[in-house]
Design a protein around this motif. Structure first.
Motif, short mmCIF file in Angstrom:
data_model
loop_
_atom_site.label_atom_id
_atom_site.label_comp_id
_atom_site.label_asym_id
_atom_site.label_seq_id
_atom_site.Cartn_x
_atom_site.Cartn_y
_atom_site.Cartn_z
N ALA A 1 41.38 41.85 37.15
CA ALA A 1 41.30 41.96 38.60
C ALA A 1 42.41 41.19 39.30
N GLY A 2 43.21 40.45 38.53
CA GLY A 2 44.33 39.71 39.09
C GLY A 2 43.95 38.37 39.68
N PHE B 1 33.78 34.40 28.14
CA PHE B 1 35.05 34.98 27.71
C PHE B 1 35.31 36.31 28.41
N PHE B 2 34.30 37.18 28.41
CA PHE B 2 34.48 38.50 29.03
C PHE B 2 34.59 38.39 30.55
N THR B 3 33.92 37.43 31.15
CA THR B 3 34.07 37.20 32.59
C THR B 3 35.51 36.79 32.89
N HIS B 4 36.07 35.94 32.04
CA HIS B 4 37.47 35.52 32.19
C HIS B 4 38.40 36.73 32.09
N LEU B 5 38.18 37.58 31.08
CA LEU B 5 39.02 38.77 30.92
C LEU B 5 38.91 39.70 32.12
#
Length: 88
Positions: free
Chosen positions: A86-87, A77-81
């Protein structure tokens, strides 16, 4: 005050409708959403009005996997955020 960010995906028409509702109450969009979220967290029950047929649209979105994102772990989840920030 410590704050945390939340991201809500919706279409522009819905966002504008929510903004108008907030303005009628003299609130910013952010203040309105925070107020509604706090009320939902505190209330023993939440009453939803489906007069606009929103439940069927939500069910359709879930079935078609529109605006739905699942994660197998908190790390994912945090990697996705981070990717969103980072766009990517």
């Amino acid at each position: 005050m410590n704050t945390a960010s939340m991201s809500i995906k919706t279409d522009f028409a819905t966002k504008n409708e929510i903004r108008s509702a907030a303005e009628r109450l003299g609130l910013s969009l952010n203040s309105f959403i925070v107020m509604v979220a706090k009320q939902a967290a505190r209330a023993p029950k939440i009453i939803l009005d489906n007069s606009a047929g929103l439940a069927s649209q939500i069910n359709e979105d879930i079935l078609n996997e529109n605006n739905i994102q699942t994660f197998s772990s908190k790390k994912d989840f945090f990697t996705h955020l981070d990717g969103l920030k980072a766009g990517k």
